[in-house]
Design a protein around this motif. Structure first.
Motif, PDB file in Angstrom:
ATOM      1  N   ARG A 192       0.825  -1.210   0.000  1.00 37.19           N
ATOM      2  CA  ARG A 192       0.000   0.000   0.000  1.00 37.19           C
ATOM      3  C   ARG A 192       0.857   1.257   0.000  1.00 37.19           C
ATOM      4  O   ARG A 192       1.965   1.269   0.528  1.00 37.19           O
ATOM      5  N   LEU A 193       0.304   2.321  -0.565  1.00 34.30           N
ATOM      6  CA  LEU A 193       0.973   3.618  -0.595  1.00 34.30           C
ATOM      7  C   LEU A 193       0.037   4.687  -0.039  1.00 34.30           C
ATOM      8  O   LEU A 193      -1.127   4.752  -0.425  1.00 34.30           O
ATOM      9  N   GLY A 194       0.531   5.507   0.866  1.00 35.55           N
ATOM     10  CA  GLY A 194      -0.233   6.644   1.361  1.00 35.55           C
ATOM     11  C   GLY A 194      -1.071   6.381   2.595  1.00 35.55           C
ATOM     12  O   GLY A 194      -1.577   7.322   3.211  1.00 35.55           O
ATOM     13  N   TRP A 195      -1.206   5.129   2.995  1.00 37.94           N
ATOM     14  CA  TRP A 195      -2.086   4.813   4.124  1.00 37.94           C
ATOM     15  C   TRP A 195      -1.510   5.285   5.451  1.00 37.94           C
ATOM     16  O   TRP A 195      -2.225   5.839   6.294  1.00 37.94           O
ATOM     17  N   SER A 196      -0.224   5.071   5.665  1.00 33.96           N
ATOM     18  CA  SER A 196       0.388   5.511   6.921  1.00 33.96           C
ATOM     19  C   SER A 196       0.339   7.028   7.045  1.00 33.96           C
ATOM     20  O   SER A 196       0.053   7.567   8.115  1.00 33.96           O
ATOM     21  N   ALA A 197       0.615   7.723   5.943  1.00 30.27           N
ATOM     22  CA  ALA A 197       0.575   9.185   5.968  1.00 30.27           C
ATOM     23  C   ALA A 197      -0.825   9.693   6.267  1.00 30.27           C
ATOM     24  O   ALA A 197      -1.005  10.680   6.999  1.00 30.27           O
ATOM     25  N   ALA A 198      -1.826   9.023   5.715  1.00 31.47           N
ATOM     26  CA  ALA A 198      -3.210   9.405   6.009  1.00 31.47           C
ATOM     27  C   ALA A 198      -3.521   9.183   7.480  1.00 31.47           C
ATOM     28  O   ALA A 198      -4.177  10.010   8.131  1.00 31.47           O
ATOM     29  N   GLY A 199      -3.029   8.075   8.027  1.00 32.27           N
ATOM     30  CA  GLY A 199      -3.239   7.804   9.451  1.00 32.27           C
ATOM     31  C   GLY A 199      -2.571   8.837  10.329  1.00 32.27           C
ATOM     32  O   GLY A 199      -3.132   9.263  11.349  1.00 32.27           O
ATOM     33  N   LEU A 200      -1.376   9.257   9.947  1.00 35.70           N
ATOM     34  CA  LEU A 200      -0.673  10.299  10.703  1.00 35.70           C
ATOM     35  C   LEU A 200      -1.459  11.603  10.670  1.00 35.70           C
ATOM     36  O   LEU A 200      -1.575  12.302  11.684  1.00 35.70           O
ATOM     37  N   ALA A 201      -2.006  11.926   9.507  1.00 35.00           N
ATOM     38  CA  ALA A 201      -2.802  13.153   9.386  1.00 35.00           C
ATOM     39  C   ALA A 201      -4.028  13.100  10.288  1.00 35.00           C
ATOM     40  O   ALA A 201      -4.388  14.093  10.931  1.00 35.00           O
ATOM     41  N   VAL A 202      -4.671  11.940  10.356  1.00 37.85           N
ATOM     42  CA  VAL A 202      -5.855  11.780  11.210  1.00 37.85           C
ATOM     43  C   VAL A 202      -5.474  11.952  12.678  1.00 37.85           C
ATOM     44  O   VAL A 202      -6.121  12.695  13.428  1.00 37.85           O
ATOM     45  N   LEU A 203      -4.403  11.278  13.104  1.00 34.37           N
ATOM     46  CA  LEU A 203      -3.968  11.380  14.497  1.00 34.37           C
ATOM     47  C   LEU A 203      -3.540  12.799  14.845  1.00 34.37           C
ATOM     48  O   LEU A 203      -3.797  13.291  15.950  1.00 34.37           O
ATOM     49  N   SER A 204      -2.898  13.476  13.906  1.00 40.26           N
ATOM     50  CA  SER A 204      -2.430  14.847  14.141  1.00 40.26           C
ATOM     51  C   SER A 204      -3.582  15.824  14.335  1.00 40.26           C
ATOM     52  O   SER A 204      -3.408  16.872  14.958  1.00 40.26           O
ATOM     53  N   ARG A 205      -4.749  15.471  13.787  1.00 46.14           N
ATOM     54  CA  ARG A 205      -5.935  16.317  13.960  1.00 46.14           C
ATOM     55  C   ARG A 205      -6.703  15.970  15.232  1.00 46.14           C
ATOM     56  O   ARG A 205      -7.742  16.569  15.503  1.00 46.14           O
ATOM     57  N   GLY A 206      -6.204  15.008  15.986  1.00 43.76           N
ATOM     58  CA  GLY A 206      -6.856  14.656  17.241  1.00 43.76           C
ATOM     59  C   GLY A 206      -7.907  13.581  17.135  1.00 43.76           C
ATOM     60  O   GLY A 206      -8.643  13.327  18.095  1.00 43.76           O
ATOM     61  N   PHE A 207      -7.978  12.903  15.962  1.00 40.43           N
ATOM     62  CA  PHE A 207      -8.971  11.850  15.775  1.00 40.43           C
ATOM     63  C   PHE A 207      -8.313  10.479  15.918  1.00 40.43           C
ATOM     64  O   PHE A 207      -7.095  10.341  15.854  1.00 40.43           O
ATOM     65  N   ARG A 208      -9.125   9.450  16.074  1.00 43.28           N
ATOM     66  CA  ARG A 208      -8.628   8.082  16.185  1.00 43.28           C
ATOM     67  C   ARG A 208      -9.284   7.162  15.166  1.00 43.28           C
ATOM     68  O   ARG A 208      -9.112   5.949  15.218  1.00 43.28           O
ATOM     69  N   ALA A 209     -10.038   7.730  14.232  1.00 43.12           N
ATOM     70  CA  ALA A 209     -10.715   6.944  13.204  1.00 43.12           C
ATOM     71  C   ALA A 209     -10.702   7.752  11.903  1.00 43.12           C
ATOM     72  O   ALA A 209     -10.545   8.982  11.937  1.00 43.12           O
TER      73      ALA A 209
END
Length: 306
Positions: A154-171
């Motif tokens: 996969r490509l881009g999934w970890s970066a998307a997860g980091l962006a979500v966590l950085s915004r204070g979300f967990r999903a």
């Protein structure tokens, strides 16, 4: 702590002498050993309020195993250095230990030794060893004009997860989990090496950055096909929610540890590999013939970038 981390653990046949002496003894049937090291620092590479200790342990091992496999070698053994404050809860150390062993078990590698020291923050250093089994290593410098560029994973999934966590979300959990614990397709990486990949690396810093390093080492250029790289529906969904173009994650996001390789035009790619571009004369990496726009940000992670 060391006794607790090694108790009741099973070593593979390649471990001739495991933890408990001044150094370990690991067999090297090929006569050559592939070796790599990565360091994860709390607050830089992971946060224990975002990830469990077990997830951190798995991530620390996964990124090293991916490097060994990207050389075309089978991982055999790991050495682990752990630095942490004296106040670190036992359950954190136990979690790290579990994660380290569980990820190593995926490829049949053993944890044969390491070191434990006191520090102001948690630092995990992993050294991985691998066996080439009589094959030549797959280098970054082997790509040639006319080759195809292909990817497994996969490509881009970890970066998307980091962006979500950085915004204070967990999903959503799918992308958050991808950041917490990468899932390199180890078997596909080895299959690519055995199928005659001319050059290979894992995507740790971002597709453009890692392909750029491969192209530079090989003295070639590479052009990526946007259609072949179309972001997954989940990345489009998350990008829409966060106001981020998912192409940024696919092209520049790191830590998925997908395998990126080039193959001769007459090579048959193993199942699980997808052609995403071509190799040509010259230098640099383009997408549909166009350079990455600097206004979109850097091409990937740099350790000392601002």
């Amino acid at each position: 702590m060391i006794a607790r981390a090694t108790a009741h653990r099973t070593q593979p046949a390649t471990t001739l002498l495991g933890p408990g002496d001044d150094a370990a003894v690991v067999s090297a049937p090929d006569g050559r050993t592939v070796v790599t090291t990565d360091v994860l620092v709390e607050g830089v590479h992971f946060r224990l309020d975002w990830s469990t200790a077990e997830q951190v342990g798995r991530k620390a091992v996964a990124q090293n195993l991916a490097d060994v496999v990207a050389m075309g070698a089978v991982p055999t053994a790991l050495l682990v250095g752990l630095a942490c404050p004296g106040s670190t809860p036992v359950e954190v150390v136990d979690g790290l230990t579990t994660g380290l062993w569980d990820e190593a078990a995926k490829v049949g590698a053993g944890i044969v030794g390491g070191d434990v020291v006191r520090a102001e923050q948690v630092v995990v250093s992993v050294t991985a060893l691998g066996d080439l089994q009589g094959r030549e290593p797959v280098l970054r410098s082997g790509a040639r004009p006319g080759d195809v560029v292909a990817v497994a994973g996969r490509l881009g999934w970890s970066a998307a997860g980091l962006a979500v966590l950085s915004r204070g979300f967990r999903a959503p959990a799918a992308v958050v989990s991808a950041h917490r614990v990468p899932e390199p397709p180890y078997a596909l990486g080895l299959a690519g090496a055995r199928a005659g990949a001319s050059a290979m690396t894992d995507v740790s810093d971002g597709l453009l950055a890692d392909l750029g390093q491969l192209a530079e080492a090989s003295g070639v250029s590479a052009d990526l096909d946007r259609v072949a790289l179309t972001p997954a529906a989940k990345l489009v969904e998350v990008g829409s929610a966060l106001g981020v173009d998912p192409w940024t994650w696919v092209l520049t996001g790191g830590e998925d540890h997908a395998f990126l390789a080039t193959f001769g035009p007459r090579r048959t790619l193993p199942a699980g590999w997808t052609v995403i571009g071509t190799v040509g004369e010259g230098s640099g990496v383009t997408v549909d013939g166009v350079d990455w726009d600097p206004e979109n940000g850097p091409t990937g992670w740099t350790a000392f970038g601002r």
